[in-house]
Design a protein around this motif. Sequence first.
Motif, short mmCIF file in Angstrom:
data_model
loop_
_atom_site.label_atom_id
_atom_site.label_comp_id
_atom_site.label_asym_id
_atom_site.label_seq_id
_atom_site.Cartn_x
_atom_site.Cartn_y
_atom_site.Cartn_z
N LEU A 121 1.16 -0.92 0.02
CA LEU A 121 0.00 0.28 -0.03
C LEU A 121 1.10 1.51 -0.30
N THR B 105 -5.21 13.04 -0.13
CA THR B 105 -6.17 12.29 0.34
C THR B 105 -6.54 11.65 1.81
N GLN C 256 -5.52 8.40 1.95
CA GLN C 256 -6.16 7.02 1.57
C GLN C 256 -4.99 6.34 1.61
N TRP C 257 -5.55 4.82 0.94
CA TRP C 257 -4.32 4.45 1.55
C TRP C 257 -5.00 3.11 0.18
N ASN C 258 -3.63 3.45 -1.15
CA ASN C 258 -3.88 2.70 -2.26
C ASN C 258 -3.12 1.60 -2.82
N GLU C 259 -3.53 0.50 -3.32
CA GLU C 259 -3.08 -0.53 -3.11
C GLU C 259 -1.98 -0.17 -4.69
N LYS D 13 0.00 5.11 1.03
CA LYS D 13 -0.57 6.78 1.13
C LYS D 13 -0.65 7.55 0.20
N CYS D 14 -1.97 8.04 -0.16
CA CYS D 14 -2.47 9.44 -1.30
C CYS D 14 -1.72 10.13 -0.47
#
Length: 87
Positions: free
Chosen positions: A25, A31, A33-36, A27-28
């Motif tokens: 993951l 945002t 948010q955690w993205n894969e 982190k953006c």
Amino acid sequence: KKQKMDISKAIVEAIYSKTPPGRFLKKCPDTGQWNELSRREAADRAAQAMAYVIKGESLKEKRRQRRSRLPDQPTNNHSEGTYINHS
């Protein structure tokens, strides 16, 4: 370089094949948010992590060698007698 990428791909596959599967993951920053990461991005990150580890170990060894030589070598600068041990 190909060998390092093959190893990093094997690491990624091992993580994904766990039960439950692991993920990579990121982190953006915008945002939060955690993205894969894609498998390719994950393999790139694993390869970079290996490079840091290898580089770090080699720097540790160089520092260790320098420290072991420093007290025995005469100084050629104006700050004679100054030796700082960071260990």
